[in-house]
Design an enzyme around this catalytic site. Sequence first.
Site, PDB file in Angstrom:
ATOM      1  N   ASP A  24       0.832  -1.211   0.000  1.00 33.16           N
ATOM      2  CA  ASP A  24       0.000   0.000   0.000  1.00 33.16           C
ATOM      3  C   ASP A  24       0.867   1.262   0.000  1.00 33.16           C
ATOM      4  O   ASP A  24       1.974   1.259   0.541  1.00 33.16           O
ATOM      5  CB  ASP A  24      -0.907  -0.021   1.241  1.00 33.16           C
ATOM      6  CG  ASP A  24      -2.084   0.928   1.108  1.00 33.16           C
ATOM      7  OD1 ASP A  24      -2.376   1.372  -0.024  1.00 33.16           O
ATOM      8  OD2 ASP A  24      -2.714   1.225   2.141  1.00 33.16           O
ATOM      9  N   GLY A  25       0.345   2.297  -0.614  1.00 34.04           N
ATOM     10  CA  GLY A  25       1.005   3.607  -0.559  1.00 34.04           C
ATOM     11  C   GLY A  25       1.513   4.119  -1.899  1.00 34.04           C
ATOM     12  O   GLY A  25       2.183   5.164  -1.940  1.00 34.04           O
ATOM     13  N   ARG A  28       0.062   7.717  -2.656  1.00 32.74           N
ATOM     14  CA  ARG A  28       0.666   8.783  -1.841  1.00 32.74           C
ATOM     15  C   ARG A  28       2.107   9.063  -2.268  1.00 32.74           C
ATOM     16  O   ARG A  28       2.554  10.196  -2.290  1.00 32.74           O
ATOM     17  CB  ARG A  28       0.617   8.398  -0.343  1.00 32.74           C
ATOM     18  CG  ARG A  28      -0.730   8.697   0.281  1.00 32.74           C
ATOM     19  CD  ARG A  28      -0.930   7.952   1.563  1.00 32.74           C
ATOM     20  NE  ARG A  28      -1.330   6.568   1.306  1.00 32.74           N
ATOM     21  CZ  ARG A  28      -1.444   5.638   2.239  1.00 32.74           C
ATOM     22  NH1 ARG A  28      -1.165   5.941   3.504  1.00 32.74           N
ATOM     23  NH2 ARG A  28      -1.836   4.432   1.922  1.00 32.74           N
ATOM     24  N   HIS A  41       2.326   3.343  -9.105  1.00 34.59           N
ATOM     25  CA  HIS A  41       2.137   1.900  -9.348  1.00 34.59           C
ATOM     26  C   HIS A  41       3.340   1.325 -10.095  1.00 34.59           C
ATOM     27  O   HIS A  41       3.781   0.210  -9.811  1.00 34.59           O
ATOM     28  CB  HIS A  41       0.852   1.658 -10.146  1.00 34.59           C
ATOM     29  CG  HIS A  41      -0.391   2.060  -9.403  1.00 34.59           C
ATOM     30  ND1 HIS A  41      -0.614   1.734  -8.084  1.00 34.59           N
ATOM     31  CD2 HIS A  41      -1.499   2.776  -9.791  1.00 34.59           C
ATOM     32  CE1 HIS A  41      -1.794   2.227  -7.690  1.00 34.59           C
ATOM     33  NE2 HIS A  41      -2.335   2.866  -8.713  1.00 34.59           N
ATOM     34  N   LEU A 135      10.935 -20.432  -4.712  1.00 34.08           N
ATOM     35  CA  LEU A 135       9.877 -19.662  -4.052  1.00 34.08           C
ATOM     36  C   LEU A 135       8.550 -19.767  -4.810  1.00 34.08           C
ATOM     37  O   LEU A 135       8.549 -19.785  -6.047  1.00 34.08           O
ATOM     38  CB  LEU A 135      10.323 -18.193  -4.035  1.00 34.08           C
ATOM     39  CG  LEU A 135       9.349 -17.193  -3.437  1.00 34.08           C
ATOM     40  CD1 LEU A 135       9.678 -16.956  -1.975  1.00 34.08           C
ATOM     41  CD2 LEU A 135       9.392 -15.867  -4.178  1.00 34.08           C
ATOM     42  N   ARG A 192       1.761  -4.879   6.235  1.00 31.22           N
ATOM     43  CA  ARG A 192       1.128  -3.829   5.432  1.00 31.22           C
ATOM     44  C   ARG A 192       2.033  -2.605   5.468  1.00 31.22           C
ATOM     45  O   ARG A 192       2.483  -2.181   6.535  1.00 31.22           O
ATOM     46  CB  ARG A 192      -0.256  -3.457   5.960  1.00 31.22           C
ATOM     47  CG  ARG A 192      -0.921  -2.384   5.069  1.00 31.22           C
ATOM     48  CD  ARG A 192      -2.393  -2.191   5.359  1.00 31.22           C
ATOM     49  NE  ARG A 192      -2.997  -1.327   4.353  1.00 31.22           N
ATOM     50  CZ  ARG A 192      -4.251  -1.414   3.936  1.00 31.22           C
ATOM     51  NH1 ARG A 192      -5.044  -2.323   4.441  1.00 31.22           N
ATOM     52  NH2 ARG A 192      -4.714  -0.582   3.017  1.00 31.22           N
ATOM     53  N   LEU A 199      -6.825  -4.827   7.345  1.00 27.61           N
ATOM     54  CA  LEU A 199      -6.646  -5.961   6.431  1.00 27.61           C
ATOM     55  C   LEU A 199      -7.227  -5.691   5.048  1.00 27.61           C
ATOM     56  O   LEU A 199      -6.837  -6.338   4.083  1.00 27.61           O
ATOM     57  CB  LEU A 199      -7.329  -7.209   7.008  1.00 27.61           C
ATOM     58  CG  LEU A 199      -6.485  -8.138   7.866  1.00 27.61           C
ATOM     59  CD1 LEU A 199      -7.334  -9.309   8.342  1.00 27.61           C
ATOM     60  CD2 LEU A 199      -5.280  -8.671   7.102  1.00 27.61           C
TER      61      LEU A 199
HETATM   62  C1  IPE Z   1      -5.537  -2.718  -0.180  1.00 29.94           C
HETATM   63  O1  IPE Z   1      -5.171  -1.389  -0.368  1.00 29.94           O
HETATM   64  C2  IPE Z   1      -5.468  -3.457  -1.474  1.00 29.94           C
HETATM   65  C3  IPE Z   1      -4.126  -3.588  -2.060  1.00 29.94           C
HETATM   66  C4  IPE Z   1      -3.009  -3.202  -1.541  1.00 29.94           C
HETATM   67  C5  IPE Z   1      -4.105  -4.237  -3.344  1.00 29.94           C
HETATM   68  P1  IPE Z   1      -6.252  -0.235  -0.550  1.00 29.94           P
HETATM   69  O2  IPE Z   1      -5.504   1.032  -0.635  1.00 29.94           O
HETATM   70  O3  IPE Z   1      -7.160  -0.555  -1.663  1.00 29.94           O
HETATM   71  O4  IPE Z   1      -7.080  -0.336   0.812  1.00 29.94           O
HETATM   72  P2  IPE Z   1      -7.998   0.721   1.559  1.00 29.94           P
HETATM   73  O5  IPE Z   1      -9.047   1.164   0.584  1.00 29.94           O
HETATM   74  O6  IPE Z   1      -7.113   1.858   1.959  1.00 29.94           O
HETATM   75  O7  IPE Z   1      -8.531  -0.023   2.739  1.00 29.94           O
HETATM   76  C1  IPE Z   2      -1.601   0.242  -3.407  1.00 27.91           C
HETATM   77  O1  IPE Z   2      -1.392   1.597  -3.420  1.00 27.91           O
HETATM   78  C2  IPE Z   2      -1.827  -0.312  -4.786  1.00 27.91           C
HETATM   79  C3  IPE Z   2      -3.206  -0.752  -5.025  1.00 27.91           C
HETATM   80  C4  IPE Z   2      -4.164  -0.783  -4.150  1.00 27.91           C
HETATM   81  C5  IPE Z   2      -3.512  -1.212  -6.376  1.00 27.91           C
HETATM   82  P1  IPE Z   2      -2.590   2.632  -3.406  1.00 27.91           P
HETATM   83  O2  IPE Z   2      -2.958   2.956  -4.813  1.00 27.91           O
HETATM   84  O3  IPE Z   2      -3.695   2.153  -2.543  1.00 27.91           O
HETATM   85  O4  IPE Z   2      -1.890   3.901  -2.748  1.00 27.91           O
HETATM   86  P2  IPE Z   2      -2.516   4.914  -1.694  1.00 27.91           P
HETATM   87  O5  IPE Z   2      -3.082   4.121  -0.567  1.00 27.91           O
HETATM   88  O6  IPE Z   2      -3.575   5.683  -2.422  1.00 27.91           O
HETATM   89  O7  IPE Z   2      -1.357   5.762  -1.287  1.00 27.91           O
HETATM   90 MG    MG Z   3      -4.107   2.375  -0.567  1.00 27.62          MG
END
Ligand code: IPE
Ligand code: IPE
Ligand code: MG
Length: 246
Positions: A24-25, A28, A41, A135, A192, A199
């Site tokens: 995640d992130g 941002r 991404h 792996l 995470r 989760l």
């Molecule tokens: C969870 O991240 C899904 C993935 C990392 C693929 P999200 O960014 O979609 O989750 P929420 O919406 O913040 O809970």
């Molecule tokens: C995780 O990063 C990738 C996916 C969920 C596909 P995000 O796109 O959720 O990034 P943030 O949470 O907006 O920073």
């Molecule tokens: Mg996210």
Amino acid sequence: MAPKPLPEGKGGFPVPSHVAIIMDGNGRWAAMRGLPRIAGHRAGADAVSRCLHAARDAGVDYLTLYAFSSENWRRGPAEVADLTSLLRYYLRYKVAELHRENVRICFIGETERFGQDLVEELERTERLTAGNTGLTLVLALSYGGRAEIAGAARRLAEAVRDGKIEPSAVTEDVFSRYLLTAGMPDPDLIVRTSGEHRLSNFLLWQSAYSEFVFLDVLWPDFDESHFSSMLKIYASRERRFGGRPG
Ligand code: IPE
Ligand code: IPE
Ligand code: MG
């Protein structure tokens, strides 16, 4: 059943057999640089390669990566299209390399939602790498834990209806064989990134006794040092599985 003793890693501490990561992130990371989300991404895909190599070097057996949730379809067609083409690109250019590195690749989730041609590409990838003994990389694509559990319940109900199984024979073990993760060990460690503490519908059944680590790094900045620090945190935890403190 008593849990198996954990294998010792190179550093002499226990290494989780199955690591699952909520990557995640990305958004941002891009926003902080004034870039479009897709740039985050793309940078996240490079972090996947770093993470994979770190996992392999540490002796991890299974690495499950949450790449796209069943709720991520809500992001709108432009971002979904960007993520789908990134996935296509990753498959086209990375699979051969991963195959040479003896990585077995599997997918979990409602992948049919990405369309028939991508599904065929995913199936080709699974077939190509099925015999690899290094792996196992599990990519969760259009994955949702609740949908997975509902799907397992549906298939089990069909099996009961068809007289293939008695309702009284439905145990936890039997149920887990109807999940998308059938045959895989439960994750020992769920990580995470990005500082969020939830989760988001990831591995709901399988995480019953997982250890959780939340890292403050944004996924595109994730590197080998983060991997080794999460392994150290894991090694310091005492897993009890409901038993007495050791
Ligand atoms: C969870 O991240 C899904 C993935 C990392 C693929 P999200 O960014 O979609 O989750 P929420 O919406 O913040 O809970
Ligand atoms: C995780 O990063 C990738 C996916 C969920 C596909 P995000 O796109 O959720 O990034 P943030 O949470 O907006 O920073
Ligand atoms: Mg996210």
